[in-house]
Design a protein around this motif. Structure first.
Motif, PDB file in Angstrom:
ATOM      1  N   LEU A 238      42.477  47.823  32.469  1.00 32.11           N
ATOM      2  CA  LEU A 238      41.469  47.679  31.415  1.00 32.11           C
ATOM      3  C   LEU A 238      40.314  48.664  31.589  1.00 32.11           C
ATOM      4  O   LEU A 238      39.409  48.721  30.739  1.00 32.11           O
ATOM      5  CB  LEU A 238      40.937  46.239  31.390  1.00 32.11           C
ATOM      6  CG  LEU A 238      41.974  45.180  30.983  1.00 32.11           C
ATOM      7  CD1 LEU A 238      41.359  43.785  30.995  1.00 32.11           C
ATOM      8  CD2 LEU A 238      42.560  45.476  29.609  1.00 32.11           C
ATOM      9  N   LYS A 239      40.296  49.400  32.690  1.00 37.28           N
ATOM     10  CA  LYS A 239      39.425  50.573  32.903  1.00 37.28           C
ATOM     11  C   LYS A 239      37.951  50.352  32.539  1.00 37.28           C
ATOM     12  O   LYS A 239      37.387  51.038  31.689  1.00 37.28           O
ATOM     13  CB  LYS A 239      39.980  51.763  32.120  1.00 37.28           C
ATOM     14  CG  LYS A 239      41.382  52.143  32.535  1.00 37.28           C
ATOM     15  CD  LYS A 239      41.841  53.419  31.877  1.00 37.28           C
ATOM     16  CE  LYS A 239      43.281  53.744  32.237  1.00 37.28           C
ATOM     17  NZ  LYS A 239      43.525  53.849  33.678  1.00 37.28           N
ATOM     18  N   GLY A 240      37.328  49.379  33.175  1.00 34.53           N
ATOM     19  CA  GLY A 240      35.886  49.208  33.038  1.00 34.53           C
ATOM     20  C   GLY A 240      35.425  48.538  31.768  1.00 34.53           C
ATOM     21  O   GLY A 240      34.225  48.544  31.470  1.00 34.53           O
ATOM     22  N   LYS A 241      36.332  47.947  31.013  1.00 31.80           N
ATOM     23  CA  LYS A 241      35.938  47.282  29.769  1.00 31.80           C
ATOM     24  C   LYS A 241      35.249  45.943  30.071  1.00 31.80           C
ATOM     25  O   LYS A 241      35.514  45.297  31.082  1.00 31.80           O
ATOM     26  CB  LYS A 241      37.156  47.023  28.882  1.00 31.80           C
ATOM     27  CG  LYS A 241      37.813  48.275  28.331  1.00 31.80           C
ATOM     28  CD  LYS A 241      38.962  47.885  27.407  1.00 31.80           C
ATOM     29  CE  LYS A 241      39.559  49.115  26.707  1.00 31.80           C
ATOM     30  NZ  LYS A 241      40.311  49.967  27.622  1.00 31.80           N
ATOM     31  N   ILE A 242      34.370  45.526  29.156  1.00 34.89           N
ATOM     32  CA  ILE A 242      33.760  44.195  29.232  1.00 34.89           C
ATOM     33  C   ILE A 242      34.696  43.210  28.538  1.00 34.89           C
ATOM     34  O   ILE A 242      35.133  43.444  27.406  1.00 34.89           O
ATOM     35  CB  ILE A 242      32.369  44.185  28.571  1.00 34.89           C
ATOM     36  CG1 ILE A 242      31.425  45.129  29.313  1.00 34.89           C
ATOM     37  CG2 ILE A 242      31.791  42.769  28.543  1.00 34.89           C
ATOM     38  CD1 ILE A 242      30.067  45.266  28.664  1.00 34.89           C
ATOM     39  N   CYS A 243      35.009  42.113  29.229  1.00 34.03           N
ATOM     40  CA  CYS A 243      35.972  41.135  28.700  1.00 34.03           C
ATOM     41  C   CYS A 243      35.370  39.737  28.670  1.00 34.03           C
ATOM     42  O   CYS A 243      34.540  39.383  29.516  1.00 34.03           O
ATOM     43  CB  CYS A 243      37.229  41.097  29.566  1.00 34.03           C
ATOM     44  SG  CYS A 243      38.217  42.589  29.536  1.00 34.03           S
ATOM     45  N   ASP A 244      35.821  38.963  27.713  1.00 32.98           N
ATOM     46  CA  ASP A 244      35.577  37.523  27.723  1.00 32.98           C
ATOM     47  C   ASP A 244      36.777  36.875  28.387  1.00 32.98           C
ATOM     48  O   ASP A 244      37.928  37.112  27.986  1.00 32.98           O
ATOM     49  CB  ASP A 244      35.410  36.990  26.299  1.00 32.98           C
ATOM     50  CG  ASP A 244      34.117  37.475  25.661  1.00 32.98           C
ATOM     51  OD1 ASP A 244      33.083  37.451  26.347  1.00 32.98           O
ATOM     52  OD2 ASP A 244      34.151  37.892  24.486  1.00 32.98           O
ATOM     53  N   VAL A 245      36.516  36.055  29.402  1.00 35.71           N
ATOM     54  CA  VAL A 245      37.584  35.441  30.190  1.00 35.71           C
ATOM     55  C   VAL A 245      37.623  33.946  29.895  1.00 35.71           C
ATOM     56  O   VAL A 245      36.629  33.238  30.102  1.00 35.71           O
ATOM     57  CB  VAL A 245      37.373  35.679  31.695  1.00 35.71           C
ATOM     58  CG1 VAL A 245      38.520  35.065  32.503  1.00 35.71           C
ATOM     59  CG2 VAL A 245      37.246  37.170  31.987  1.00 35.71           C
ATOM     60  N   THR A 246      38.782  33.471  29.423  1.00 29.97           N
ATOM     61  CA  THR A 246      38.951  32.060  29.080  1.00 29.97           C
ATOM     62  C   THR A 246      40.020  31.437  29.962  1.00 29.97           C
ATOM     63  O   THR A 246      41.155  31.929  29.997  1.00 29.97           O
ATOM     64  CB  THR A 246      39.363  31.897  27.597  1.00 29.97           C
ATOM     65  OG1 THR A 246      38.403  32.557  26.771  1.00 29.97           O
ATOM     66  CG2 THR A 246      39.442  30.423  27.218  1.00 29.97           C
ATOM     67  N   CYS A 247      39.665  30.377  30.678  1.00 27.48           N
ATOM     68  CA  CYS A 247      40.636  29.691  31.535  1.00 27.48           C
ATOM     69  C   CYS A 247      41.559  28.822  30.690  1.00 27.48           C
ATOM     70  O   CYS A 247      41.137  28.218  29.696  1.00 27.48           O
ATOM     71  CB  CYS A 247      39.917  28.812  32.559  1.00 27.48           C
ATOM     72  SG  CYS A 247      39.049  29.777  33.788  1.00 27.48           S
ATOM     73  N   GLN A 248      42.828  28.734  31.098  1.00 24.76           N
ATOM     74  CA  GLN A 248      43.813  27.973  30.337  1.00 24.76           C
ATOM     75  C   GLN A 248      44.379  26.781  31.095  1.00 24.76           C
ATOM     76  O   GLN A 248      44.597  25.722  30.525  1.00 24.76           O
ATOM     77  CB  GLN A 248      44.946  28.896  29.893  1.00 24.76           C
ATOM     78  CG  GLN A 248      44.496  29.966  28.915  1.00 24.76           C
ATOM     79  CD  GLN A 248      45.658  30.729  28.329  1.00 24.76           C
ATOM     80  OE1 GLN A 248      46.582  31.119  29.041  1.00 24.76           O
ATOM     81  NE2 GLN A 248      45.614  30.952  27.031  1.00 24.76           N
ATOM     82  N   ALA A 249      44.678  26.941  32.375  1.00 24.82           N
ATOM     83  CA  ALA A 249      45.279  25.848  33.142  1.00 24.82           C
ATOM     84  C   ALA A 249      44.947  25.992  34.612  1.00 24.82           C
ATOM     85  O   ALA A 249      44.670  27.095  35.097  1.00 24.82           O
ATOM     86  CB  ALA A 249      46.802  25.824  32.948  1.00 24.82           C
ATOM     87  N   VAL A 250      44.989  24.862  35.321  1.00 20.48           N
ATOM     88  CA  VAL A 250      44.757  24.866  36.770  1.00 20.48           C
ATOM     89  C   VAL A 250      46.063  25.226  37.472  1.00 20.48           C
ATOM     90  O   VAL A 250      47.082  24.569  37.282  1.00 20.48           O
ATOM     91  CB  VAL A 250      44.281  23.482  37.254  1.00 20.48           C
ATOM     92  CG1 VAL A 250      44.117  23.485  38.771  1.00 20.48           C
ATOM     93  CG2 VAL A 250      42.985  23.090  36.577  1.00 20.48           C
ATOM     94  N   LEU A 251      46.039  26.269  38.278  1.00 18.41           N
ATOM     95  CA  LEU A 251      47.195  26.617  39.098  1.00 18.41           C
ATOM     96  C   LEU A 251      47.071  26.032  40.500  1.00 18.41           C
ATOM     97  O   LEU A 251      48.066  25.679  41.130  1.00 18.41           O
ATOM     98  CB  LEU A 251      47.345  28.140  39.184  1.00 18.41           C
ATOM     99  CG  LEU A 251      47.540  28.869  37.851  1.00 18.41           C
ATOM    100  CD1 LEU A 251      47.674  30.368  38.080  1.00 18.41           C
ATOM    101  CD2 LEU A 251      48.749  28.336  37.097  1.00 18.41           C
ATOM    102  N   GLN A 252      45.837  25.940  40.979  1.00 17.72           N
ATOM    103  CA  GLN A 252      45.581  25.351  42.299  1.00 17.72           C
ATOM    104  C   GLN A 252      44.172  24.792  42.304  1.00 17.72           C
ATOM    105  O   GLN A 252      43.208  25.506  42.050  1.00 17.72           O
ATOM    106  CB  GLN A 252      45.723  26.408  43.390  1.00 17.72           C
ATOM    107  CG  GLN A 252      45.326  25.941  44.784  1.00 17.72           C
ATOM    108  CD  GLN A 252      45.239  27.111  45.737  1.00 17.72           C
ATOM    109  OE1 GLN A 252      46.246  27.688  46.113  1.00 17.72           O
ATOM    110  NE2 GLN A 252      44.028  27.475  46.129  1.00 17.72           N
TER     111      GLN A 252
END
Length: 529
Positions: A238-252
């Motif tokens: 993604l080379k330095g892009k600003i992203c919105d991060v949304t969690c979907q499920a618990v893996l641990q």
């Protein structure tokens, strides 16, 4: 003698231990599954089941065998879910999509979400083990042992959960059990008659379970972090892009030995028409060092990409890696498993050349990117530079080499040996002989015995037939004929020989070629038919 008598799963011994802690009282079990089912509902349910599934019920009764009984319960429980408008989502997990890491093959799993594909331990609400004849005490004890393993894993991987409910189901009887986190006793209804009559206690019990919500069965909705903003690494895709991060499920969920919480997530760049990236978000104090290791070994095939790192609003460090891979199991097929074993052998070799050891080569840490079909070795939370590797470091006993278990310095050959135990784990659906051994020393002794004198009886008899040749060939690299005598662990440590990576890869290539040839011949035979 004790090692020689251990079975591949030791489920019978676990079941005997469970039985000592059972308290049989139907009235004490009911408060743990409080779904309301009125008398009229039971009568209507019994009528529907009699009309639609009486033949399956009679087939199970008459045969007292596993497949007819599994078929009957799968059909009956699906109908019950419809009639009682259950909020639980029932999954047939006897042959596929069962939870892994650890492998949890069991006949029926109820989950909170309606997600398809592999069941996550963090999503399990309840579970059912089919044992055709509960009047046979041996069968019942094995079933109790398997249920207990499942319950222990659920409570271990859902740390906020206080209890879980499981069902042991026979052709004409069933038993409901409750495991509680803070109490050693296990509550049981005792074995109750199950039929399609309104007065059947077994029918009433399982109807209460199916009518209960996940929360009524002990499930606690896991915490998901709020959406966060992350600036991706310049070296990432993604080379330095600003992203919105949304969690979907618990893996641990948060576990002390891991020191982190892990979630599946989606990274959406804010640029117009930019494609989202499915990734893994890890939060915890060990992320700082792990991110540094990943940065150091960037570009090695099979090492996850470090997408972003930073700090949560709470001050906890986080990192995001890609891809969001899929775990493997016996149902992945021999070609996929052997290709993955070979790929990870190359990855640990390349890491070693960069003077890094991952130190946790294991089934949970090998995943395949569903898009590219590339195999990755994940989880570098205990990885170290060669100059800093301690002999006394913690390790995963199921997969660690004998030298690691005996507190010797890790070696590249030991990392390859872990791949042998990983393939054994997959081939035996997680039921390896050393599964219930409680100390490093006992696991080391069990592994040495199993891979030398006990290989035929303890592994090959129980593993998938299409993986047996591969297991034998790879095992012979590490445990040569001279070790088949009554060799102690100390003697093995003195006389063993390190396995060369090139030698390991040659054997993998030969095995892959044999498997692919067998698949081609099988396809040609089917076309002729």
């Amino acid at each position: 003698r004790i090692l020689r008598n251990m079975t591949i799963t030791d489920a019978h011994a676990v079941g005997e231990h469970v039985q000592k802690w059972l308290t049989c009282n139907e009235t004490e079990v009911k408060p743990f599954m409080t779904g309301h089912v009125a008398a009229n509902d039971i009568r209507a349910l019994a009528s529907v089941l009699s009309d639609e599934h009486m033949q399956s019920y009679e087939d199970a009764q008459n045969s007292r065998k596993e497949k007819p009984t599994q078929k009957m319960y799968t059909e009956v429980l699906r109908t019950m879910a419809t009639v009682l408008r259950s909020s639980l989502h029932m999954r047939d997990t006897q042959l596929k999509d069962y939870p892994v890491n650890p492998t949890g093959k069991i006949d029926i799993t109820w989950t909170r979400s309606s997600s398809t594909g592999r069941v996550l331990w963090s999503d399990v609400s309840s579970f059912c083990k089919v044992t055709p004849d509960l009047s046979d005490n041996t069968q019942r004890l094995i079933g109790l042992g398997q249920l207990a393993d499942h319950a222990q894993t659920v409570l271990g991987l859902q740390p906020t959960r206080k209890h879980c409910v499981g069902v042991l189901a026979g052709a004409g009887e069933l038993e409901v059990l409750v495991w509680q986190r803070y109490k050693p006793t296990i509550l049981s209804t005792g074995v109750q008659e199950f039929s399609f009559q309104p007065g059947s206690v077994g029918l009433q019990l399982v109807a209460r379970l199916v009518a209960s919500s996940s929360e009524q069965l002990g499930f606690r909705t896991p915490y998901l972090p709020d959406r966060l903003e992350a600036t991706t690494e310049a070296s990432s895709s993604l080379k330095g892009k600003i992203c919105d991060v949304t969690c979907q499920a618990v893996l641990q969920d948060c576990m002390p030995e891991k020191g982190s919480q892990v979630y599946s997530c989606v990274c959406q760049p804010r640029e117009v028409d930019a494609r989202e990236l499915k990734a893994v978000l890890k939060i915890g104090h060990k992320c700082i060092k792990e991110a540094q290791i990943l940065e150091h070994v960037h570009g090695i095939p099979g090492v996850p990409e470090l997408v972003a790192r930073g700090y949560m609003s709470s001050g906890q460090p986080f990192m995001i890696t890609a891809p969001l891979g899929q775990t493997l199991s016996a149902d992945s097929g021999p070609n996929q498993l052997l290709q993955s074993i070979r790929a990870i052998a190359c990855t640990v070799r390349d890491l070693y050349q960069q003077e890094v050891m991952q130190l946790d080569v294991s089934a949970p840490n090998i995943v395949v990117d569903p898009v590219s079909q590339t195999t990755y070795l994940i989880d570098y939370h205990i990885a170290e530079h060669l100059s800093q590797v301690p002999a006394e470091q913690s390790c995963n006993r199921l997969f660690a080499s004998i030298t690691r278990l005996e507190r010797q310095l890790p070696t590249l050959s030991g990392e390859l040996e872990s791949l042998l135990y990983t393939l054994t784990y997959w081939a035996c659906d997680g039921a390896v002989p050393w599964k219930h051994a409680s100390t490093h020393t006992s696991v080391a002794a069990m592994k040495l015995y199993t891979m030398t004198r006990g290989f035929e009886a303890k592994v090959l008899v129980h593993c998938k037939a299409n993986l047996a040749p591969a297991l034998r060939r790879l095992k012979n690299l590490f445990f040569r004929p001279v070790y088949r005598a009554n060799v102690s662990v100390d003697e093995f440590l003195v006389y063993r020989e390190d396995v060369n990576v090139d030698e390991f890869l040659v054997v993998c290539d030969e095995l892959i070629q044999e498997v692919q040839q067998a698949e081609l011949e099988g396809s040609a035979g089917m076309e002729e038919d």
